[in-house]
Every structure is written in structure tokens, then in C-alpha cells.
Design a protein around this motif. Structure first.
Motif, PDB file in Angstrom:
ATOM      1  N   ILE A  41       0.837  -1.193   0.000  1.00 22.51           N
ATOM      2  CA  ILE A  41       0.000   0.000   0.000  1.00 22.51           C
ATOM      3  C   ILE A  41       0.874   1.246   0.000  1.00 22.51           C
ATOM      4  O   ILE A  41       2.054   1.210   0.358  1.00 22.51           O
ATOM      5  CB  ILE A  41      -1.016  -0.004   1.147  1.00 22.51           C
ATOM      6  CG1 ILE A  41      -0.419   0.491   2.458  1.00 22.51           C
ATOM      7  CG2 ILE A  41      -1.587  -1.383   1.357  1.00 22.51           C
ATOM      8  CD1 ILE A  41      -1.486   0.732   3.493  1.00 22.51           C
ATOM      9  N   ILE A  63      -8.484   0.927   7.576  1.00 22.32           N
ATOM     10  CA  ILE A  63      -8.661   0.297   6.273  1.00 22.32           C
ATOM     11  C   ILE A  63      -7.500  -0.672   6.067  1.00 22.32           C
ATOM     12  O   ILE A  63      -6.340  -0.324   6.265  1.00 22.32           O
ATOM     13  CB  ILE A  63      -8.678   1.346   5.146  1.00 22.32           C
ATOM     14  CG1 ILE A  63      -9.732   2.437   5.426  1.00 22.32           C
ATOM     15  CG2 ILE A  63      -8.931   0.673   3.802  1.00 22.32           C
ATOM     16  CD1 ILE A  63     -11.145   1.936   5.493  1.00 22.32           C
ATOM     17  N   ALA A  64      -7.806  -1.888   5.651  1.00 21.49           N
ATOM     18  CA  ALA A  64      -6.783  -2.924   5.555  1.00 21.49           C
ATOM     19  C   ALA A  64      -5.860  -2.734   4.364  1.00 21.49           C
ATOM     20  O   ALA A  64      -4.643  -2.881   4.474  1.00 21.49           O
ATOM     21  CB  ALA A  64      -7.435  -4.303   5.490  1.00 21.49           C
ATOM     22  N   SER A  65      -6.427  -2.477   3.197  1.00 22.95           N
ATOM     23  CA  SER A  65      -5.661  -2.410   1.947  1.00 22.95           C
ATOM     24  C   SER A  65      -4.765  -3.655   1.841  1.00 22.95           C
ATOM     25  O   SER A  65      -5.192  -4.753   2.160  1.00 22.95           O
ATOM     26  CB  SER A  65      -4.880  -1.104   1.861  1.00 22.95           C
ATOM     27  OG  SER A  65      -4.339  -0.915   0.583  1.00 22.95           O
ATOM     28  N   ASP A  85     -11.937  -3.964   4.769  1.00 19.86           N
ATOM     29  CA  ASP A  85     -11.688  -3.662   3.367  1.00 19.86           C
ATOM     30  C   ASP A  85     -12.815  -4.245   2.529  1.00 19.86           C
ATOM     31  O   ASP A  85     -13.360  -5.309   2.859  1.00 19.86           O
ATOM     32  CB  ASP A  85     -10.348  -4.231   2.896  1.00 19.86           C
ATOM     33  CG  ASP A  85      -9.758  -3.430   1.743  1.00 19.86           C
ATOM     34  OD1 ASP A  85      -8.864  -2.602   1.977  1.00 19.86           O
ATOM     35  OD2 ASP A  85     -10.210  -3.626   0.599  1.00 19.86           O
ATOM     36  N   SER A  87     -12.332  -5.124  -0.624  1.00 17.06           N
ATOM     37  CA  SER A  87     -11.750  -6.072  -1.578  1.00 17.06           C
ATOM     38  C   SER A  87     -11.497  -7.420  -0.909  1.00 17.06           C
ATOM     39  O   SER A  87     -10.693  -7.513   0.024  1.00 17.06           O
ATOM     40  CB  SER A  87     -10.424  -5.524  -2.119  1.00 17.06           C
ATOM     41  OG  SER A  87      -9.683  -6.551  -2.750  1.00 17.06           O
ATOM     42  N   HIS A  90      -7.766  -8.186  -0.765  1.00 23.17           N
ATOM     43  CA  HIS A  90      -7.040  -7.547   0.323  1.00 23.17           C
ATOM     44  C   HIS A  90      -7.284  -8.245   1.651  1.00 23.17           C
ATOM     45  O   HIS A  90      -6.367  -8.407   2.464  1.00 23.17           O
ATOM     46  CB  HIS A  90      -7.440  -6.079   0.433  1.00 23.17           C
ATOM     47  CG  HIS A  90      -6.895  -5.224  -0.664  1.00 23.17           C
ATOM     48  ND1 HIS A  90      -7.391  -3.967  -0.940  1.00 23.17           N
ATOM     49  CD2 HIS A  90      -5.910  -5.427  -1.568  1.00 23.17           C
ATOM     50  CE1 HIS A  90      -6.727  -3.437  -1.946  1.00 23.17           C
ATOM     51  NE2 HIS A  90      -5.831  -4.321  -2.358  1.00 23.17           N
ATOM     52  N   VAL A  91      -8.530  -8.640   1.869  1.00 21.35           N
ATOM     53  CA  VAL A  91      -8.850  -9.338   3.114  1.00 21.35           C
ATOM     54  C   VAL A  91      -8.067 -10.641   3.223  1.00 21.35           C
ATOM     55  O   VAL A  91      -7.459 -10.945   4.259  1.00 21.35           O
ATOM     56  CB  VAL A  91     -10.369  -9.580   3.204  1.00 21.35           C
ATOM     57  CG1 VAL A  91     -10.701 -10.549   4.331  1.00 21.35           C
ATOM     58  CG2 VAL A  91     -11.099  -8.256   3.404  1.00 21.35           C
ATOM     59  N   ASN A  94      -4.344  -9.926   3.914  1.00 20.50           N
ATOM     60  CA  ASN A  94      -4.102  -9.585   5.313  1.00 20.50           C
ATOM     61  C   ASN A  94      -4.132 -10.820   6.200  1.00 20.50           C
ATOM     62  O   ASN A  94      -3.276 -10.989   7.072  1.00 20.50           O
ATOM     63  CB  ASN A  94      -5.146  -8.572   5.792  1.00 20.50           C
ATOM     64  CG  ASN A  94      -4.783  -7.141   5.486  1.00 20.50           C
ATOM     65  OD1 ASN A  94      -4.280  -6.422   6.345  1.00 20.50           O
ATOM     66  ND2 ASN A  94      -5.026  -6.710   4.258  1.00 20.50           N
ATOM     67  N   ASN A 305     -14.345  -8.242   5.732  1.00 23.31           N
ATOM     68  CA  ASN A 305     -14.688  -7.830   4.369  1.00 23.31           C
ATOM     69  C   ASN A 305     -16.011  -7.066   4.409  1.00 23.31           C
ATOM     70  O   ASN A 305     -17.057  -7.540   3.968  1.00 23.31           O
ATOM     71  CB  ASN A 305     -14.785  -9.063   3.469  1.00 23.31           C
ATOM     72  CG  ASN A 305     -14.985  -8.747   2.006  1.00 23.31           C
ATOM     73  OD1 ASN A 305     -15.442  -9.574   1.236  1.00 23.31           O
ATOM     74  ND2 ASN A 305     -14.638  -7.529   1.587  1.00 23.31           N
ATOM     75  N   ALA A 328      -9.901   6.834   1.931  1.00 20.53           N
ATOM     76  CA  ALA A 328     -11.231   6.325   1.594  1.00 20.53           C
ATOM     77  C   ALA A 328     -12.277   7.429   1.526  1.00 20.53           C
ATOM     78  O   ALA A 328     -13.258   7.321   0.770  1.00 20.53           O
ATOM     79  CB  ALA A 328     -11.655   5.269   2.615  1.00 20.53           C
TER      80      ALA A 328
END
Length: 406
Positions: A41, A63-65, A85, A87, A90-91, A94, A305, A328
Motif C-alpha cells: 500500500i 482500512i486494511a488495503s 476492506d 476487496s 485484500h482481506v 491480510n 470484508n 477512503a
């Protein structure tokens, strides 16, 4: 990806409801978030943690990104981290990083997977140590294929070169090389003065190219930076509508304002990897000195998510102390911003901090959320300006810090 997730992503980025070119671009941008966007990120966790004074008493919502910042926050040992997040990619990334921190044998294996991210043995590390610890859906995700190869094989093929951002950087490298410029030579500079000389001689002239100028002025061309159409407008506004000048200024900051031996963002931009010998700058979570803290804290992270406002709505009042929103809010309508800040204010403890970035320089909250809501917070101009100056990622126009009154 489920229909619910698709709808949620679309709702997050669609600021134009009537049929128009902007609406079509919103849909195109939302579609990108069905896959991997950020292998790394593009926000600097070091300046963020310093501005937030992040510590062991903090309960974080962020936010995870791509997970670099979530994992890096663990070096400050917060009590809990809730990372969200829209996406699914992305989840899952992580969750993979967290499981890797807990179950890989040592830092060398962890760095092989996420630092080098191109070693032939990385798939075996995933199969042996990580996948058995994941639930069946997560195992199916990483064993699943995109194209002819499994998703997990990307960690043996240069993971940082994948995703929307990785592809975008690869395209920029191709354009630069067609113009006779090798961006990787920046990394040979020994001083900031040499970095600036390289930028002025090699990179800056590219921004005079008719091709670059044409592409930069098209919002879709910057989707690869994770910039939706609405944020493209905010970027251009910082230079009276000249997006090319903004991009050149921010690239100059990235390549000139910080020594390359301490700026891993410059390494990713110039080579799409970290230093090959493993001795160069990396996000805090990849540093050997922080591995024990990351491993110890991985079990205190929850990854969801879902949309951040929805997650906050399910949390108890006064239960959180830190909120990191990345950029965001640049995607949000006034109504969405108001709903978000209502939940932030409800769940915030006295003295809680909120940090976020904006594509343009200006703080986007005044005049867009009710004054009675914003009046419960204090803007910290000193910490905001310092964080912006120290932000090695350099792509944003502003970093902003608010503190809860009380």
C-alpha cells in the motif's frame, strides 16, 4: 466475489447516479477492486504512527488495503486492531500475512515470502506452514487460479509486480524505457542531490511528453494508482486543473525529498521490488527487529470484508481510540461522510485520534459534514503538517489528524 460485495464496492465509489461518462468510469474503477489492487500500500505507516502516538492502550480501526500498515501497527503493540476492506483479495492477503507471522518458523521465512516475494521455495512455505492454519474458504482462495497459475504462486514470481498498482508501475517503466529512461538508475544515487539531479535530467522531461500529458489528463489512466474519478478532480484542483504539474511535483517529492536508502516507496516506484540483498528499506513489519512484536500481536487483529461505517455501527460506544481511514473519504458523498463520522464519534473515546489522507491539499470535512458533528473534534494542524512532510509515499496532497474533545 459475492453480489453483495460487488454492490458494496460500487456504492463506495459511485458519486454520480445519473448515466454519464463519470458514472461509467466509477463502474470501471469499482470493477478493479474485485481483484488485487495493492501488493504494497502507498501510505507511510511510520509518519502515521508518530502522528497518532500509537501505543499499547490503543484500539485501532483501519482500512486494511494490502496489509503493510496493519502489520506495521503491530510494532507499536496496540491492544487491538480491526482492519476492514471491501476487496476480498485484500482481506485474504491480510489474513495470510497474519497467519504467516504466527506460524512461519522465523523472520527469514517471513521475509522470503513478503520481502523478496520471488523465491522458488515460497509456495512450499505457504503449503507447509500457513494453509493448514486457514479455514477451507481461505485455502481454496490461495489454491485457486487466476489464469493458468495459482494465486499463491505469485509469491514465487515477484508478488510486488502484481495487482493494479504493480501493473500500473510496470506500464510506467515501459513508457520510460521507450523514452530512453531507466528509472532503476535512481537507486544508484548516493545522496539526495544526486537523486534530484537524476530526476531533473531523466524523469522531469517525461512529463513534457505529449503521450504522458494526454494519458495523465484521463481519469481512467490513473486508476492504477487507486485514484477514482472524484479524486482525480481533487488532484487537479491543486494546480488550477493541471494534473500533470501535480503528478510531477509529487513524483519529485518521492524521488528527491528522502534518501533512497531510507525510502522503500522509491524502491517500489523505481524497481517494483525491495533491495535484492534484503538490506534496504522496507515497511516496519518486515524489519527483523520487529518480527517478535509482529508475531506477538498478530492474534489481536481482526480482518473483515465489510464497509468501515457498517463495522463501526456494530461496535460499542466509546470503544475505540484510533481510526486510520487512508484516502477512503475522497470516494464519499456528503451523506456517506456524515454517516461515517457519526459512527466514529459514537465509538470514539475521549482523546481518540482520526488520521486520513486526501488527494488534494485541503481538508475535505468542513462544510461537508454537520458543524455540530465536526465541533466534537479538534483539528491538529501541527501534527498534520509534520505527518505530511514526513510521508515518504509522497502521492497525496494532505495528511490530516483530528482529536476527539473531552
Amino acid at each position: 466475489m459475492s453480489d453483495t460485495t460487488n454492490a458494496t464496492i460500487g456504492e463506495a465509489v459511485h458519486q454520480n447516479r445519473s448515466l454519464s461518462l463519470d458514472t461509467l468510469m466509477d463502474h470501471a474503477f469499482a470493477r478493479l477492486f474485485r481483484g488485487l489492487v495493492y501488493a504494497q500500500i502507498w501510505e507511510d505507516p511510520v509518519c502515521d504512527m508518530r502522528a497518532l502516538a500509537l501505543g499499547p492502550d490503543d484500539d485501532v480501526v483501519c482500512i486494511a488495503s494490502g496489509g503493510c500498515n496493519v502489520m506495521s501497527y503491530l510494532t507499536a503493540s496496540p491492544r487491538s486492531v480491526t482492519a476492514v476492506d471491501l476487496s476480498p483479495w485484500h482481506v485474504e492477503l491480510n489474513r495470510l500475512k497474519l497467519a504467516a507471522a504466527r506460524h512461519l518458523p522465523d523472520h527469514a521465512a517471513f521475509y522470503s515470502l513478503f520481502g523478496h516475494a520471488d523465491r522458488a521455495g515460497n509456495v512450499a512455505l505457504i503449503d507447509r506452514h500457513i494453509l493448514p492454519q486457514l479455514d477451507p474458504a481461505a485455502r481454496a482462495f490461495w489454491n485457486g487460479r487466476e489464469g493458468m497459475r495459482s494465486r499463491k504462486s505469485r509469491f514465487a514470481r515477484g508478488f510486488h509486480r502484481f495487482g493494479v498498482l504493480g501493473t500500473f508501475l510496470g506500464t510506467l517503466h515501459l513508457v520510460a524505457r521507450l523514452g530512453g529512461v531507466d528509472p532503476g538508475k535512481l537507486l544508484e544515487a548516493r545522496t539526495p542531490e544526486e537523486q534530484c539531479a537524476f530526476f531533473d535530467a531523466e524523469i522531469a522531461p517525461l512529463y513534457r511528453s505529449p503521450v504522458i500529458r494526454f494519458l495523465a489528463r484521463r481519469p481512467a489512466a490513473l486508476f492504477g494508482l487507486g485514484i477514482p474519478p472524484a479524486q482525480h478532480q481533487k488532484l487537479a484542483a491543486d494546480a488550477d486543473g493541471d494534473i500533470v504539474r501535480v503528478l510531477e511535483q509529487r513524483t519529485r517529492k518521492l524521488f528527491c525529498d528522502f534518501p533512497v536508502d531510507r525510502n522503500y516507496f522509491a524502491w517500489q516506484a523505481a524497481s517494483r521490488r525491495y533491495r535484492a540483498d534484503g538490506l534496504g528499506p522496507v515497511p516496519p513489519y518486515l524489519e527483523a527487529a520487529h518480527f517478535d512484536a509482529v508475531r506477538a500481536g498478530a492474534g489481536r487483529v481482526t480482518v473483515l470484508n465489510r464497509a468501515v461505517t457498517d463495522v463501526l455501527a456494530d461496535l460499542p460506544a466509546g470503544s475505540r481510540s484510533v481510526y486510520v481511514l487512508l484516502d477512503a473519504q475522497d470516494w464519499m458523498t456528503d451523506a456517506q461522510l456524515t454517516a461515517l463520522w457519526q459512527e466514529i464519534t459514537r465509538t470514539a473515546r475521549p482523546g481518540a485520534r482520526v488520521l486520513f489522507r486526501t488527494g488534494g491539499a485541503a481538508d475535505i470535512l468542513p462544510g461537508r459534514i454537520p458543524g455540530a458533528l465536526l465541533d466534537q473534534w479538534i483539528y491538529d494542524p501541527v501534527a498534520s503538517a509534520r505527518a505530511f512532510a514526513e510521508d515518504r509515499s509522497a502521492i497525496y496532497g494532505g495528511v490530516h489528524l483530528y482529536r476527539r474533545k473531552g
